[in-house]
Scaffold this motif. Sequence first.
Motif, PDB file in Angstrom:
ATOM      1  N   LEU A 197       7.047   0.350  -0.528  1.00  0.00           N
ATOM      2  CA  LEU A 197       6.876   0.739   0.870  1.00  0.00           C
ATOM      3  C   LEU A 197       8.027   0.289   1.763  1.00  0.00           C
ATOM      4  O   LEU A 197       8.437   1.016   2.679  1.00  0.00           O
ATOM      5  CB  LEU A 197       5.542   0.204   1.405  1.00  0.00           C
ATOM      6  CG  LEU A 197       5.189   0.535   2.843  1.00  0.00           C
ATOM      7  CD1 LEU A 197       5.159   2.037   3.081  1.00  0.00           C
ATOM      8  CD2 LEU A 197       3.869  -0.098   3.222  1.00  0.00           C
ATOM      9  N   PHE A 227       0.771   6.248   0.409  1.00  0.00           N
ATOM     10  CA  PHE A 227       0.277   4.881   0.485  1.00  0.00           C
ATOM     11  C   PHE A 227      -1.087   4.837   1.162  1.00  0.00           C
ATOM     12  O   PHE A 227      -1.379   5.637   2.038  1.00  0.00           O
ATOM     13  CB  PHE A 227       1.263   3.989   1.254  1.00  0.00           C
ATOM     14  CG  PHE A 227       2.610   3.897   0.606  1.00  0.00           C
ATOM     15  CD1 PHE A 227       2.833   2.998  -0.414  1.00  0.00           C
ATOM     16  CD2 PHE A 227       3.642   4.740   0.993  1.00  0.00           C
ATOM     17  CE1 PHE A 227       4.070   2.918  -1.037  1.00  0.00           C
ATOM     18  CE2 PHE A 227       4.887   4.671   0.385  1.00  0.00           C
ATOM     19  CZ  PHE A 227       5.106   3.763  -0.633  1.00  0.00           C
ATOM     20  N   GLN A 256      -4.258   0.982   4.670  1.00  0.00           N
ATOM     21  CA  GLN A 256      -4.152  -0.447   4.933  1.00  0.00           C
ATOM     22  C   GLN A 256      -2.732  -0.957   4.731  1.00  0.00           C
ATOM     23  O   GLN A 256      -2.383  -2.020   5.233  1.00  0.00           O
ATOM     24  CB  GLN A 256      -5.161  -1.264   4.129  1.00  0.00           C
ATOM     25  CG  GLN A 256      -5.255  -0.981   2.681  1.00  0.00           C
ATOM     26  CD  GLN A 256      -6.263   0.104   2.325  1.00  0.00           C
ATOM     27  OE1 GLN A 256      -6.200   1.198   2.843  1.00  0.00           O
ATOM     28  NE2 GLN A 256      -7.177  -0.177   1.418  1.00  0.00           N
ATOM     29  N   ARG A 257      -1.891  -0.185   4.050  1.00  0.00           N
ATOM     30  CA  ARG A 257      -0.508  -0.610   3.849  1.00  0.00           C
ATOM     31  C   ARG A 257       0.407  -0.158   4.986  1.00  0.00           C
ATOM     32  O   ARG A 257       1.446  -0.778   5.203  1.00  0.00           O
ATOM     33  CB  ARG A 257       0.024  -0.072   2.515  1.00  0.00           C
ATOM     34  CG  ARG A 257      -0.795  -0.603   1.367  1.00  0.00           C
ATOM     35  CD  ARG A 257      -0.110  -0.905   0.080  1.00  0.00           C
ATOM     36  NE  ARG A 257       1.235  -1.352   0.094  1.00  0.00           N
ATOM     37  CZ  ARG A 257       2.149  -0.859  -0.738  1.00  0.00           C
ATOM     38  NH1 ARG A 257       1.845   0.073  -1.615  1.00  0.00           N
ATOM     39  NH2 ARG A 257       3.377  -1.328  -0.704  1.00  0.00           N
ATOM     40  N   TRP A 258       0.067   0.925   5.682  1.00  0.00           N
ATOM     41  CA  TRP A 258       0.981   1.425   6.708  1.00  0.00           C
ATOM     42  C   TRP A 258       0.490   1.267   8.140  1.00  0.00           C
ATOM     43  O   TRP A 258       1.280   1.426   9.066  1.00  0.00           O
ATOM     44  CB  TRP A 258       1.369   2.881   6.461  1.00  0.00           C
ATOM     45  CG  TRP A 258       0.265   3.877   6.318  1.00  0.00           C
ATOM     46  CD1 TRP A 258      -0.179   4.425   5.146  1.00  0.00           C
ATOM     47  CD2 TRP A 258      -0.538   4.484   7.351  1.00  0.00           C
ATOM     48  NE1 TRP A 258      -1.192   5.323   5.390  1.00  0.00           N
ATOM     49  CE2 TRP A 258      -1.430   5.380   6.735  1.00  0.00           C
ATOM     50  CE3 TRP A 258      -0.585   4.352   8.736  1.00  0.00           C
ATOM     51  CZ2 TRP A 258      -2.359   6.125   7.451  1.00  0.00           C
ATOM     52  CZ3 TRP A 258      -1.508   5.097   9.452  1.00  0.00           C
ATOM     53  CH2 TRP A 258      -2.372   5.983   8.813  1.00  0.00           C
TER      54      TRP A 258
END
Length: 183
Positions: free
Chosen positions: A68, A98, A101-103
Amino acid sequence: MVVQRYVRALSAAERLPDALVVLRELTGRSGDRPDLLVAVAELLRDEGALEEARQLLAAAVAQHPSHLALWQQLAALEKRAQDTAAEAQILRSILTRFKPQRWTGFAIPELVRLGLVEEMQSELNAWREAEPANVAPWWAAFRAAKEMTNYPLALELLGKIEARRGSQPEVHSARAKLLEEGW
């Protein structure tokens, strides 16, 4: 790592070309590690070598599509270059590649700024439906509503968070900040 601290010290001393040489040497010996590629791209960007940084990051994203930070740096580079079409394309890729929760921590303001609200909301809604007991997607939706200055929706989402978790200090604090900001 000692070399990375040395690179940071060179950068802090505004010796970016020297830092770039050291970092490239380390990258060559370390086999294109994504974290080092991000660091090289940041130094190139800081030196004003946007096209070289863009090429490096595009190749790195192709080689490490699940990393990421590479995507983030590429989007940030396009923002700095004021290429909103390219930045939007990269952010769309982040949305689809993704988990939210990652971005959500970094992308919500950018998605709103670029007018990618429907796509973002769709991903956030899917996350809320997939994890109904998890309050994190509700907080992400709240941050998105606040970023869009949709204060009524933000207050509604805070109510839903409170209904799921009870009255908590962070909900009261968020509500107070929202009311202070919005009215």
